[in-house]
Design an enzyme around this catalytic site. Structure first.
Site, PDB file in Angstrom:
ATOM      1  CG  HIS A   1     -32.531  17.907  18.810  1.00  0.00           C
ATOM      2  ND1 HIS A   1     -33.826  18.278  18.028  1.00  0.00           N
ATOM      3  CD2 HIS A   1     -32.905  18.472  19.674  1.00  0.00           C
ATOM      4  CE1 HIS A   1     -34.715  18.261  18.639  1.00  0.00           C
ATOM      5  NE2 HIS A   1     -34.365  18.600  19.943  1.00  0.00           N
TER       6      HIS A   1
ATOM      7  CE  LYS B   1     -32.497  18.524   2.657  1.00  0.00           C
ATOM      8  NZ  LYS B   1     -32.798  18.323   4.268  1.00  0.00           N
ATOM      9  NE  ARG B   2     -28.001  27.049   8.710  1.00  0.00           N
ATOM     10  CZ  ARG B   2     -28.168  27.690   9.554  1.00  0.00           C
ATOM     11  NH1 ARG B   2     -28.405  28.285  10.215  1.00  0.00           N
ATOM     12  NH2 ARG B   2     -26.341  27.932   9.748  1.00  0.00           N
TER      13      ARG B   2
ATOM     14  CE  LYS C   1     -29.453  20.300   7.840  1.00  0.00           C
ATOM     15  NZ  LYS C   1     -30.239  19.132   7.452  1.00  0.00           N
TER      16      LYS C   1
ATOM     17  CE  LYS D   1     -41.339  22.032   7.956  1.00  0.00           C
ATOM     18  NZ  LYS D   1     -39.922  23.495   7.709  1.00  0.00           N
TER      19      LYS D   1
ATOM     20  CB  THR E   1     -39.102  18.651  10.123  1.00  0.00           C
ATOM     21  OG1 THR E   1     -38.215  19.591  10.288  1.00  0.00           O
ATOM     22  CG2 THR E   1     -38.977  17.791  11.967  1.00  0.00           C
TER      23      THR E   1
HETATM   24  C1  LIG Z   1     -38.710  22.844   7.858  1.00  0.00           C
HETATM   25  C2  LIG Z   1     -37.259  23.853   8.140  1.00  0.00           C
HETATM   26  C3  LIG Z   1     -35.985  23.421   8.140  1.00  0.00           C
HETATM   27  C4  LIG Z   1     -35.716  21.799   8.300  1.00  0.00           C
HETATM   28  O1  LIG Z   1     -35.939  21.439   7.194  1.00  0.00           O
HETATM   29  P1  LIG Z   1     -34.326  19.708   7.575  1.00  0.00           P
HETATM   30  O2  LIG Z   1     -34.624  19.279   5.897  1.00  0.00           O
HETATM   31  O3  LIG Z   1     -35.299  18.755   8.221  1.00  0.00           O
HETATM   32  O4  LIG Z   1     -33.220  20.226   7.322  1.00  0.00           O
HETATM   33  C5  LIG Z   1     -35.433  24.015   7.468  1.00  0.00           C
HETATM   34  N1  LIG Z   1     -35.543  25.219   7.997  1.00  0.00           N
HETATM   35  C6  LIG Z   1     -36.787  25.868   8.016  1.00  0.00           C
HETATM   36  C7  LIG Z   1     -37.045  27.293   7.540  1.00  0.00           C
HETATM   37  C8  LIG Z   1     -38.128  25.278   7.404  1.00  0.00           C
HETATM   38  O5  LIG Z   1     -38.949  25.567   7.532  1.00  0.00           O
END
Ligand SMILES: *Cc1c(COP(=O)(O)O)cnc(C)c1O
Length: 821
Positions: free
Chosen positions: A370, A561-562, A567, A673, A669
């Site tokens: 990952h 995101k985190r 990032k 979305k 991911t």
């Molecule tokens: C989809 C999702 C992530 C992943 O987000 P990235 O932008 O791909 O890092 C992290 N936390 C939550 C709650 C999510 O729904």
């Protein structure tokens, strides 16, 4: 005493799925199961009663699914993951069981809406971010595709911490998500297994004079399974997520008892129960913590024993066909000790020889990588292993010795290469390289997006690739369209279904049929109306949780995101400061009014990430209280970002920020979305962004920044000071930051952030991408002002999101790794 009861399947009437039967059950649960009197029914009790009503119906189908798997004996897959970020379960179950209409009716008798009731549920936050949410989307897809896949994880008492923002700083609060009990889990004590720790190995010979090993004088912990139902989409399949809770054995510390220290002995239970107490809240690395290694081994051992017990129950101790009938997918290196543990169980408990055990292990294990970040590649000290898992260390040494023989045959005399590839990193403090153990012990190693897999093959794992090219493959991540479109965006979902039918919910490739509707003006108006309504929902969330007033006529620019340097939330902040500077200077020509939302949790020990959160909050405070900015720019930091907030955020987003340093984000991911919900992306050529851009067409994606190979090259002569000095906009932004404009009464608190931007060693290359990012953002502003064109692009994004369904990803795993279909 009754030892065993016989549970009969016959003559249990199927529960009704109609409005009347659902209403009857709801009322019965309120008044009988929960024992409420008239007038007692709060939303909380209604949630409990509705969850029970739905759970009964899940359990019916769950038992039928188990019966079917028992009868058909299909090849089974175990998806082993330290994290499952499930979020809420009620609305998902109602939707997948097709119970929405009857449930709404039943609730209306109580003067209540489904939307109100589902708010009562706490998120099951048993994960950090993308990796855990991927596991959750995969379970939904496996059940929806009716694949016999069981999730194995840990039932953390405390999941991901709740984030509060106090004076702009992140404060972590414990997530006691089980406080009010969970309606979804079913404890299964009869499937409890024992997990060993400490002790030592012993060698002995059997009657046939064959040598075997056993692990003795151990301190054992019980693993008790709690099963959570995973409903497929309207297909009568309910799969299982089995979560393990640790418990003390009864015979612990007999000496203490006998010595009269009863209370001390009972207190020692804590040590066993600690194992599953808390999720480590670190999305990148967890270095050397003994408890974390205990968690990993606990999960691997309990899950493998569970699968082996079921096998032995059905086949006896004949493992000749075990390999063809089982597969273990390891979600990152966290559970990779499973490689050595399966060897141990097959040899020590079932007396297979090395070759037999290795054939089974190396044909059933599959490993998903990952991350490319070196700090996230797990290593455990040999010393710790020797103490905690001595028998496993023996086996790892033997796996390594045999592997290094192979390396020596392939590259004779190349000692340096043997050292580089060794599972044991030599030195003063020797370490076990868990990723190498996973690669050596697996038949499949996959990355999670095309670029990521290329970089693995070409870099980090290149020499393993030379040895075993056939093991390596790509499986680009995906997200489930049930949760992330059908449930989270009912407005868009209805509109889409109206024009192309509802097949897209099962087969997201169908959504491509939306594309021609982009030319239909009436359809575009309706598309915009839906987006507008979703933005209003988001306005309420931001008002409630941030106290900031967003306006739905403005462009909604979102990065959730985190929080991590790679990032580059910091790059986003630089753009915000640039816009602020422009407005203050009166340079607003061509500017598009925006609301910028940033959200995400920082690992509690990650000081730089926490400073970035503070910076975002301080910049937001300065901007939001300046009346000159009101028409142009509003900024908020959303506390406690989690699955449930994303369900409101992604439908209301215009612009999705995916701006990581190229080569650092394995896939992403969140990007998928947003795309599915009709947001446009501003992003770098990183992770799955590349495939998103290919799918939607470059004219519908705002690209900027260095590419992965350019990042490597540019680092050699990187000089941020020169870049800043050459760019008047950038210089003014840095001037504002360095003059303390955003921290007037908190001198120096952002010095480290400023220094990182100006550092020649900045691995994240923030300054290098500043100009490209600012220009791309200006292109966004211009594009947004052409409402018709923007709406077209929005429709194109949703229409091109088919291949980012986790159903596609799971079909690929299923065919190419698991051999299921
Ligand atoms: C989809 C999702 C992530 C992943 O987000 P990235 O932008 O791909 O890092 C992290 N936390 C939550 C709650 C999510 O729904």
């Amino acid at each position: 005493m009754i030892d065993r009861i016989k549970v009969s399947n016959a003559q249990v009437e199927p529960l009704g799925m109609d409005e009347q039967k659902v209403a009857e059950d709801l009322n019965r649960h309120v008044s009988l199961t929960l024992g409420r009197d008239e007038g007692n029914e709060s939303h909380g009790y209604l949630f409990d009663a509705l969850a029970l009503t739905v759970q009964d119906r899940l359990i019916e189908r769950w038992r039928a699914t188990r019966d079917r798997y028992r009868a058909e004996r299909p090849k089974r897959v175990s998806y082993i993951s330290m994290e499952f970020l499930m979020g809420r379960a009620l609305s998902n179950a109602v939707n997948n069981l097709d119970l929405e209409q009857p449930v709404r009716q039943a609730l209306s008798n109580y003067g209540c809406t489904l939307e109100e009731v589902v708010q009562e549920e706490l998120d099951a936050g048993l994960g950090n971010g993308g990796l855990g949410r991927l596991a959750a989307c995969f379970l939904d897809s496996c059940a929806s595709l009716q694949l016999p896949v069981t999730g194995y994880g840990i039932r953390y008492e405390y999941g991901m911490f709740n984030q509060k923002i106090v004076d702009g700083h992140q404060v972590e609060c414990p997530d006691n998500w089980l406080r009010d009990g969970s309606h979804w889990e079913v404890e299964s004590p009869e499937n409890t297994v024992r997990v060993k720790f400490f002790g030592h190995s012993e060698y002995y010979r059997d009657q046939a004079n064959r040598q075997h090993s056993r692990w003795i004088d151990t301190q054992d912990v019980l693993a008790v399974p709690y099963d959570v139902p995973v409903p497929g989409y309207r297909n009568e399949t309910v799969n299982t997520l089995r979560l393990w809770k640790s418990a003390a054995t009864d015979e612990f510390n007999l000496e203490d008892f006998n010595a009269g220290s009863y209370t001390e002995a009972v207190a020692a239970k804590n040590l066993a129960e600690q194992i599953t107490m808390v999720l480590y809240p670190n999305d990148a690395s967890e270095n050397g913590k003994e408890l974390r290694l205990r968690q990993q081994y606990f999960l691997a051992s309990a899950s493998l024993q569970d699968v082996l017990h079921r096998w032995v129950k059905n086949h006896g101790e004949d493992f000749s066909e075990f390999g063809e009938n089982n597969c273990f997918q390891l979600n990152d290196t966290h559970p990779s000790i499973a490689v050595a543990e399966l060897m141990r169980l097959l040899m020590d408990d079932y007396l297979l020889n090395w070759e037999q055990a290795w054939k089974i292990t190396s044909s059933t294990m599959a490993y998903t990588n990952h991350t490319l970040l070196p700090e996230a590649l797990e290593r455990w000290s040999v010393g710790l292993f020797k103490e905690l898992l001595p028998r496993l260390l023996d086996i790892i040494y033997e796996i390594n010795a045999r592997f290094l023989t192979l390396v020596a045959e392939r590259w004779p005399g190349d000692r340096a290469r043997q050292q580089r590839l060794s599972i044991i990193e030599e030195g003063d403090h020797p370490q076990v390289r868990m990723a190498y153990l996973a690669i050596v012990g697996s038949h499949s190693v996959n990355g999670v997006a095309a670029l990521h897999t290329q970089l693995l093959i070409g870099g980090l794992f290149h020499e393993f690739y030379q040895l075993w090219p056939e093991k390596f493959n790509n499986k680009t991540n995906g997200v489930t369209p049930r949760r992330w479109l059908a449930q989270s965006n009912p407005g868009l979902s209805e509109l889409v279904t109206e024009v192309i039918g509802k097949e897209w919910i099962r087969d997201l490739d169908e959504i491509a049929r939306l594309r021609p509707f982009a030319d239909d003006e009436a359809f575009r108006i309706r598309w915009r109306d839906v987006k507008q309504a979703n933005k209003e929902r988001l306005v309420e969330l931001v008002e409630r949780d941030c106290g900031v007033q967003f306006h739905s006529d403005m462009l909604f620019d979102i990065q959730v995101k985190r929080i991590h340097e790679y990032k580059r939330q910091l790059l986003n902040v630089l753009h915000i400061i640039h816009l602020y500077d422009r407005v203050v200077r009166g340079d607003v020509k061509g500017m598009q009014p925006r609301c910028v939302l940033i959200g995400g949790k920082a690992a509690p020990g990650y000081v730089m990430a926490k400073t970035i959160i503070k910076l975002i909050n301080n910049v937001a405070a300065v901007i939001n209280k300046d009346r000159r900015l009101q028409p142009w720019l509003r900024v908020a930091f959303l506390p406690n970002y989690r699955v449930t907030s994303m369900e409101v955020i992604c439908p209301g987003t215009d612009l999705s920020e995916q701006i990581s340093t190229a080569g650092k984000e394995a896939s992403g991911t969140g990007n998928m979305k947003f795309m599915m919900n009709g947001a446009l992306t501003i992003g770098t050529l990183d992770g799955a962004n590349i495939e998103i851009r290919e799918a939607v067409g470059p004219e519908n994606f705002f690209l900027f920044g260095l590419e992965a190979h350019e990042v490597q090259a540019a680092r050699q002569s990187y000089n941020p000071d020169a870049i800043i000095a050459d760019d008047a906009d950038f210089s003014r932004v840095m001037q504002l930051l360095e003059s303390g404009h955003f921290n007037l009464f908190e001198p120096g608190i952002f010095d480290s952030v400023v220094a990182s931007i100006r550092s020649c060693d900045d691995a994240w290359m923030t300054a290098a991408d500043f100009r490209g990012y600012i220009n791309a953002q200006q292109a966004v502003s211009t594009a947004y002002q052409d409402t018709q064109a923007w709406t077209r692009m929005s429709i194109y994004n949703t229409a091109a999101s088919g291949r980012f369904s986790s159903d596609r990803t799971i079909r690929d795993y299923s065919k190419e790794i698991w051999g299921l279909c």
